[in-house]
Design an enzyme around this catalytic site. Structure first.
Site, PDB file in Angstrom:
ATOM      1  N   GLY A 116       0.827  -1.200   0.000  1.00 58.97           N
ATOM      2  CA  GLY A 116       0.000   0.000   0.000  1.00 58.97           C
ATOM      3  C   GLY A 116       0.860   1.249   0.000  1.00 58.97           C
TER       4      GLY A 116
ATOM      5  N   ASP B 254       0.957   1.528   8.688  1.00 57.19           N
ATOM      6  CA  ASP B 254       0.595   0.756   9.873  1.00 57.19           C
ATOM      7  C   ASP B 254       1.570   0.952  11.028  1.00 57.19           C
ATOM      8  OD1 ASP B 254      -1.687  -0.403   8.725  1.00 57.19           O
ATOM      9  OD2 ASP B 254      -0.485  -1.947   7.750  1.00 57.19           O
TER      10      ASP B 254
ATOM     11  N   GLY C 263      -5.424  -0.553   9.968  1.00 56.44           N
ATOM     12  CA  GLY C 263      -4.721  -1.203  11.063  1.00 56.44           C
ATOM     13  C   GLY C 263      -5.282  -2.590  11.273  1.00 56.44           C
ATOM     14  N   ARG C 264      -4.613  -3.562  10.657  1.00 57.87           N
ATOM     15  CA  ARG C 264      -5.103  -4.946  10.707  1.00 57.87           C
ATOM     16  C   ARG C 264      -4.804  -5.593  12.060  1.00 57.87           C
ATOM     17  NH1 ARG C 264      -6.313  -8.691   6.884  1.00 57.87           N
ATOM     18  NH2 ARG C 264      -5.932  -7.100   5.302  1.00 57.87           N
TER      19      ARG C 264
ATOM     20  N   TYR D  20      -8.526   4.904   1.476  1.00 58.81           N
ATOM     21  CA  TYR D  20      -7.383   5.459   0.752  1.00 58.81           C
ATOM     22  C   TYR D  20      -7.155   6.941   1.052  1.00 58.81           C
ATOM     23  CZ  TYR D  20      -7.081   1.258  -2.195  1.00 58.81           C
ATOM     24  OH  TYR D  20      -6.921  -0.021  -2.660  1.00 58.81           O
ATOM     25  N   LEU D  21      -8.206   7.643   1.496  1.00 63.44           N
ATOM     26  CA  LEU D  21      -8.054   9.071   1.765  1.00 63.44           C
ATOM     27  C   LEU D  21      -6.959   9.325   2.796  1.00 63.44           C
ATOM     28  CD1 LEU D  21     -11.804  10.147   1.957  1.00 63.44           C
ATOM     29  CD2 LEU D  21     -10.257  10.297  -0.002  1.00 63.44           C
ATOM     30  N   GLN D  22      -6.877   8.446   3.811  1.00 64.77           N
ATOM     31  CA  GLN D  22      -5.923   8.678   4.894  1.00 64.77           C
ATOM     32  C   GLN D  22      -4.478   8.532   4.430  1.00 64.77           C
ATOM     33  OE1 GLN D  22      -6.485   5.380   7.930  1.00 64.77           O
ATOM     34  NE2 GLN D  22      -7.694   4.583   6.236  1.00 64.77           N
TER      35      GLN D  22
END
Length: 419
Positions: A13, A144, A191-192, A297-299
């Site tokens: 990402g 992350d 945040g997985r 995706y904005l973040q």
């Protein structure tokens, strides 16, 4: 000294500042013409190496490479593709060697998170197993913030600034309408397994009753009765409740609340959105009117509000990667070392890739309040320096102006290869 070409690729990402690392790599490499010839960039990450889609960065102007410092996303294209072990897929490694040999590549700079650290480590071992000298240096990146050793990961500080700003602004919105409208607002962030981004939402709350009122972390088992009681208490006390939630929160059975049943290219569970799940729970059990949003995706694309600290570190780590390679070192990741909290002071150290690959850094328990619903002062001291400073991109006609590269690939020398 023999001049070798370099290969740079972006993985996983993308972020608001990964291109700043690219600028750091390319601009620094251009300062070593006696050791580094051309820097090739992989079109769509490591896949570009396997398919021999090599972008010639020497055809990009100095102005455009410098402009990458304020351009979000992956300028050369990224991918989610993890090399298997040498034993499991020898053909891929042999193909990498063939491509590197064909284009005189002796330096490999891989810009990514935990999975790309693993790939970089494997490539660094090629010189021993397949007899071709490659110096592989990992350039850290992940929103992350879960890579070990480094104080923080490029990309995280800017996401942290974005989500803290967004949840503060949304909190003002909800507070102004709560008497007759929405009582509960939920912001879902990435945040997985690690709750760093969720924790960053907590920076917006600087006093009693300020939103967010509740944070839900992957590191804390979701306690439905305790959560609902807290939501109800907040609404009755403050008139409304703002919640920041990680996409990766789990129930007591250890299952993601938002798991969709699908997996991504790395075999990770595909998460389907926890915010609407939480919102429905609030509606069904408490009856409060709600709104929810997914930063998605904005973040990670929000370069317009990037933290200057983050931009500076991303560039510095790209620069350091090349300098480490110029010292003849291999299988290293440059990492940020914190020297002081306030004022925030840092430098760069070298982390062995064997200590980085496949290791996740989670939120320490003392960063989360005893009840599991917010951040502690220790966490605030850690996070606050990472969102400091503004580094605005140039604006024109009211919009940020970003760089689009030529991305011209070199002529292929080898037969096609499928991935």
């Amino acid at each position: 000294m023999t001049v070798k070409n370099a290969f740079y690729a972006q993985s996983g990402g993308v972020t608001a500042v990964i291109n700043a690392s690219a600028a750091g790599v390319i601009e620094t490499a251009r300062q070593y013409p006696d050791q580094i010839g051309t820097v090739y960039a992989g079109r769509n990450g490591i896949i570009g190496a396997l398919t021999e889609e090599l972008i010639d960065t020497s055809l990009e102007s100095a102005e455009d490479i410098a402009g990458l410092r304020h351009t979000p996303s992956g300028a050369f294209g990224s991918c989610r593709y993890k090399l298997k072990s040498l034993e499991a897929n020898r053909a891929e490694y042999e193909r990498l060697i063939e491509v590197f040999k064909a284009h005189n590549i002796g330096y490999f700079f891989y810009n990514g998170g935990g999975d790309s650290a693993d790939t970089c480590l494997k490539v660094s071992q090629l010189s021993e197993t397949l007899g071709y000298p490659i110096q592989a240096i990992h350039v850290p990146k992940t929103v992350d913030n879960d890579l070990p050793i480094t104080d923080c990961c490029p990309g995280f500080g800017s996401v942290a600034k974005y989500v803290a700003t967004s949840i503060r602004e949304a909190g003002f919105d909800v507070a102004s309408m709560a008497a007759t409208s929405t009582k509960v607002f939920i912001l879902e962030v990435m945040g997985r397994h690690a709750g760093w981004i969720t924790a960053a939402c907590g920076l917006a709350s600087e006093g009693e009753g300020q939103p967010p009122h509740i944070l839900l972390f992957p590191e804390v088992e979701f306690d439905q009765p305790a959560f609902l009681a807290r939501v109800d208490e907040c609404v009755k006390t403050y008139g409304y409740c703002v919640i920041g939630v990680s996409e990766g929160i789990k129930n007591k059975e250890g299952k993601f609340l938002s798991e969709s049943g699908l997996t991504d290219a790395f075999g990770h569970a595909q998460l389907g959105g926890v915010a609407p799940t939480i919102a429905k729970l609030v509606k069904d059990e408490l009856g409060y009117k709600y709104h929810w949003a997914v930063a998605d995706y904005l973040q990670r694309a929000a370069r317009h509000i990037a933290a200057k600290v983050d931009v500076d570190q991303a560039y510095a780590l790209g620069k350091a990667a090349v300098e480490i390679a110029m010292q003849g070192k291999n299988a290293i990741m440059p990492a940020v070392r914190r020297l002081n909290d306030a004022p925030y002071e840092w430098d760069i150290i070298e982390a062995p890739l064997k200590d980085v690959a496949n290791v996740e850094k989670f939120m320490p328990r003392d960063f989360i309040t005893e009840d599991g619903f917010h951040i502690t002062e220790a966490c605030r001291r850690y996070l606050s320096p990472l969102i400091q400073g503004e580094d605005f991109p140039p604006f024109s006609n009211g919009l940020p102006q970003y760089v689009t590269l030529k991305r011209q690939t070199v002529e292929k020398k080898l037969p096609p290869f499928s991935v």
